[in-house]
Design an enzyme around this catalytic site. Structure first.
Site: not given
Length: 538
Positions: A162, A171, A195, A217, A247, A261, A270
């Site tokens: 992270q 970013r 996320g 998350e 999901e 992101e 990914e």
């Protein structure tokens, strides 16, 4: 053997209420009388939660813990998302029940009891960590290998990774600017951070005036996000961290805007873009906003003799005919192709490009999840110089289409380097082209269950010179690469020096490139790295 019922458990509350209706107040029971939550299980193993005042049960507030989830809305308030059904229409739906506690201690006790009783749902047997009953499997579980998912969530559950992303100031700074400059899109709006990682984007949204942010998350980073958000109470009181996959989790309300992101190497690595699109379909109101809004994969042919030689030379080990008395040459061809099956991730000099870039656009607000399973991009370029083409260079941009400001985040060569760098697909058989010659081909990416893509690249050069209109393809070169297994080559672009007789538009050839020798002192290398990274060692 008959299963024994677990002894019921009761806890005291202040109030319960449907999200869509005012608090229930039974007319026959004084409001001053205590309100209780009662957890209980039957002989069949069914576990439920009921609410009652003294001896009177509150109708309509029965919760089956088999499909229920509990989230904190604040220190003394939580929301329980559970299933409901309409007996007349035989339709099922999700409903939310807000629960008010007297203090944080009662809140913690209730959450602890809730989790313990949920473990009783599967016949009183606690499932191993990370294992989901078949009836609860999501799209994510169906299309991703468990080993890949385990490694993925382990990676993003570590603070050092992270930190690597947070220290990508291109970013992080672009996200911050895109959010703060578009306060109108966030003020008094419900936001879902897809996320969420460390929760930094959720905190940015709260700074921009969001009414409430749900930070979703799935990795263990959710625990760190809770700590970071709790340490910023002026913002954190409007943020709820929800541990789980987009999901699978349920939210108490729809979002006005999604922030995420989801970009990987070459944008799609990914496969988190699929989760971003699923979150859009599940949580976003019609015509809601998405930050980022659009992604764009950029591609151009390149010439880099040194890179080609570097990769080819890796396989020279297998040309030994007497390695401890063993002939290794039978494996040389396989090793040679194996090294060329790795996409190269590094930052390169844009002067290596031999034609203007073409782009493939993915509109996150419109694309379907299934459209990301297989991506076919036709390629057509006009060479600007005569040279050897060694492959296809790729990078990506994303657009934050705010109501006030449109802002791009780019990973292009020549722009400030990001932690994504750029990506190059190198051909084991280069093409020879002349200035003005047409280069055609196809980039095909097929998703696989290791959360990445298999890349199929074909480039061709057409006939050139007199009679070319009667001719066809002169040269074709193809390669197959695994985006999951790249070759991380370097952290910064090499210095390509201009030679006196070179014109600005000419390509720089291998013999003109200054290569830093390996005999530099360690202190010199560290100094160069520090200069290249703005004082930050990679």
């Amino acid at each position: 053997m008959e299963q024994k019922c677990k002894q019921a458990q009761e806890l005291t509350l202040v109030s319960v209420a449907e999200l869509s209706s005012p608090s229930y107040r039974p007319s026959s029971v004084p409001e001053s009388s205590p309100l209780f939550a009662r957890f209980s299980s039957g002989a069949s193993g069914a576990v439920e939660l009921r609410f009652h005042r003294e001896s009177e049960s509150i109708d309509g507030f029965r919760v089956d813990l088999g499909d229920a989830q509990l989230f904190k809305l604040g220190p003394v308030q939580s929301v329980c998302i559970c299933g409901g059904s309409n007996a007349k229409t035989e339709k099922s739906y999700s409903r939310g029940i807000t629960i008010q506690f007297r203090d944080e201690e009662e809140s913690r006790a209730f959450h602890c009891a809730f989790e313990q009783w949920k473990k009783e749902v599967v016949q009183g047997v606690d499932l191993p960590n990370g294992v989901v009953p078949d009836s609860k499997r999501s799209k994510f579980d169906d299309k991703v290998e468990p080993s890949s998912a385990k490694m993925y969530f382990h990676y993003y559950g570590q603070l050092l990774h992270q930190q690597n992303m947070l220290q990508d100031y291109v970013r992080t700074g672009t996200y911050y600017a895109a959010v703060i400059e578009n306060r109108v899109d966030f003020t008094d709006r419900v936001v879902v951070d897809v996320g969420a990682g460390s929760g930094i984007l959720s905190l940015f949204a709260a700074q921009a005036g969001a009414k409430h942010v749900y930070a979703v998350e799935a990795s263990e980073m959710a625990e760190y996000a809770c700590k970071l958000i709790a340490g910023n109470p002026s913002l954190g009181q409007r943020i709820t961290v929800i541990k789980g996959k987009v999901e699978e989790v349920e939210l108490p309300e729809k979002a006005d805007i999604l922030i995420s992101e989801p970009m990987g190497t070459l944008l799609v690595n990914e496969r988190m873009l699929e989760s971003y699109v699923i979150a859009r379909d599940r949580f976003l109101v019609p015509n809601g906003k998405m930050f980022p809004t659009v992604g764009r994969i950029q591609m151009a042919p390149f010439s880099d003799e040194y890179l080609f030689v570097e990769i080819a030379n890796k396989a020279l080990f297998w040309q030994q005919q007497n390695y401890f008395g063993v002939d290794l040459t039978p494996l040389y061809g396989s090793a040679f192709q194996g090294y060329f099956s790795q996409p190269v991730v590094d930052a390169f000099d844009p002067r290596l490009l031999v034609a203007p870039a073409v782009s493939h656009v993915i509109d996150f607000t419109r694309t379907k999840e299934e459209e990301l399973y297989e991506i076919d991009i036709p390629l057509r370029f006009i060479a600007s110089v005569g040279t050897r083409v060694h492959g296809l260079a790729c990078w990506f941009d994303v657009l934050f289409d705010g109501s006030t400001v449109q802002r791009w985040l780019t990973t292009a060569p020549g722009a400030p380097t990001t932690h994504w760098y750029q990506l190059r697909c190198v051909l084991s058989q280069p093409l020879y082209v002349m200035a003005g010659q047409e280069i055609t081909g196809q980039l095909r990416m097929i998703a696989h269950s290791s959360q990445s893509y298999t890349i199929y690249l074909t480039l061709s050069a057409k006939m050139w010179g007199p009679g070319a209109e009667q001719g066809g393809i002169l040269q074709t070169s193809s390669c197959k690469l695994d985006l999951k297994e790249p070759y991380y080559r370097m952290s910064q672009p090499q210095a390509y020096a201009m030679v006196p007789d070179q014109q600005p538009h000419q390509l720089i050839h291998a013999q003109d490139i200054q290569i830093q020798g390996e005999d530099l002192e360690e202190s010199e290398l560290l100094q160069q790295q520090t200069q290249n990274t703005g004082g930050q060692l990679q």
